[in-house]
Scaffold this active site. Structure first.
Site, short mmCIF file in Angstrom:
data_model
loop_
_atom_site.label_atom_id
_atom_site.label_comp_id
_atom_site.label_asym_id
_atom_site.label_seq_id
_atom_site.Cartn_x
_atom_site.Cartn_y
_atom_site.Cartn_z
N ASP A 1 -40.98 13.79 -1.64
CA ASP A 1 -41.18 13.43 -0.72
C ASP A 1 -41.00 14.23 1.22
O ASP A 1 -41.34 15.31 1.52
CB ASP A 1 -39.01 13.72 -0.05
N ASP B 1 -30.15 2.90 -5.07
CA ASP B 1 -29.60 4.08 -4.06
C ASP B 1 -28.26 3.59 -4.16
O ASP B 1 -27.82 3.11 -3.57
CB ASP B 1 -30.68 4.55 -3.71
#
Length: 235
Positions: free
Chosen positions: A8, A129
């Site tokens: 990330d 998500d």
């Protein structure tokens, strides 16, 4: 099952979040390229990358850092975060990204997903998500009223072949993946399902493999040392 280590990126650095909270960011590597090279050397077949700034801003903010990384390593990379139109998808694929992950755009603009799948096929994945079973968007800051399974079924009908499912409440916690939600999803759709969020150790990897999940994305467990990437790749 394919094991996909995660990188990330925020402000050009490799970081990890806790339950998707941007105020709980831990830097785990100043140079994402070095992290990616270590994954490559260990034998990773794929690398998962998220442009966290991009997810917030709505465009690939860290594009140059990511493209430079992709040009150096030999492992294919999938990328999510701020990818919200066909022009951006086309540019990223032409710049070496192997698979583009659509999240907010897929929920807000399903017609664009139709066009993306039609034009780019297997290069398109959709990231779902969820928080309490509801789909979140825009860097996990906003929760919709859409149930994650309903959304997955819609994406499958469109022709999406690859779904990446993250239970945000598990992300970065090392509490284990949400096997119940993954099982429910797998029962309803025939797409490839990649599990993300909460993986702690080799037992979690074994549990996902037993479920015949397509892939497992793991970040914090590798960085914290609770999971050996080398060992996971042998499962």
């Amino acid at each position: 099952m394919i094991i996909i280590p995660a990188i990330d990126i925020r402000q050009g650095r490799c970081v990890r979040l806790y339950q998707g909270d941007f105020s709980k960011t831990t830097v785990v590597g100043e140079d994402p390229l070095k992290v990616a090279e270590s994954f490559q050397e260990t034998g990773a077949e794929y690398i998962h990358m998220v442009d966290l700034d991009g997810a917030l801003m709505g465009y690939p903010f860290n594009e140059e850092v990511i493209v430079k990384l992709v040009s150096v390593i030999n492992v294919p990379v999938e990328l999510g975060g701020g990818i919200r139109d066909l022009k951006t998808i086309d540019k990223l694929i032409n710049r070496g990204i192997s698979r583009v992950i659509l999240g907010s755009a897929a929920l807000k603009n399903p017609k664009m997903v139709v066009e993306a799948v039609k034009e780019f096929g297997k290069h398109i994945a959709v990231g779902i998500d969820a928080k309490d079973g509801r789909v979140t968007i825009e860097g996990w800051l906003n929760t919709s009223d859409v149930h994650y399974i309903d959304f997955a079924l819609k994406m499958e009908d469109i022709g999406v072949d690859n779904i990446i499912f993250t239970d945000i409440s598990r992300d970065g916690t090392l509490e284990g993946p949400n096997l119940q939600q993954l099982a429910a999803l797998k029962e309803k759709v025939s797409c490839k399902i990649t599990a993300s969020g909460g993986i702690k150790d080799i037992e979690d990897i074994k549990a996902l493999k037993a479920m015949e999940i397509y892939g497992a994305i793991t970040g914090k467990a590798i960085y914290d040392g609770t999971l050996s990437l080398a060992e996971a790749l042998k499962i």
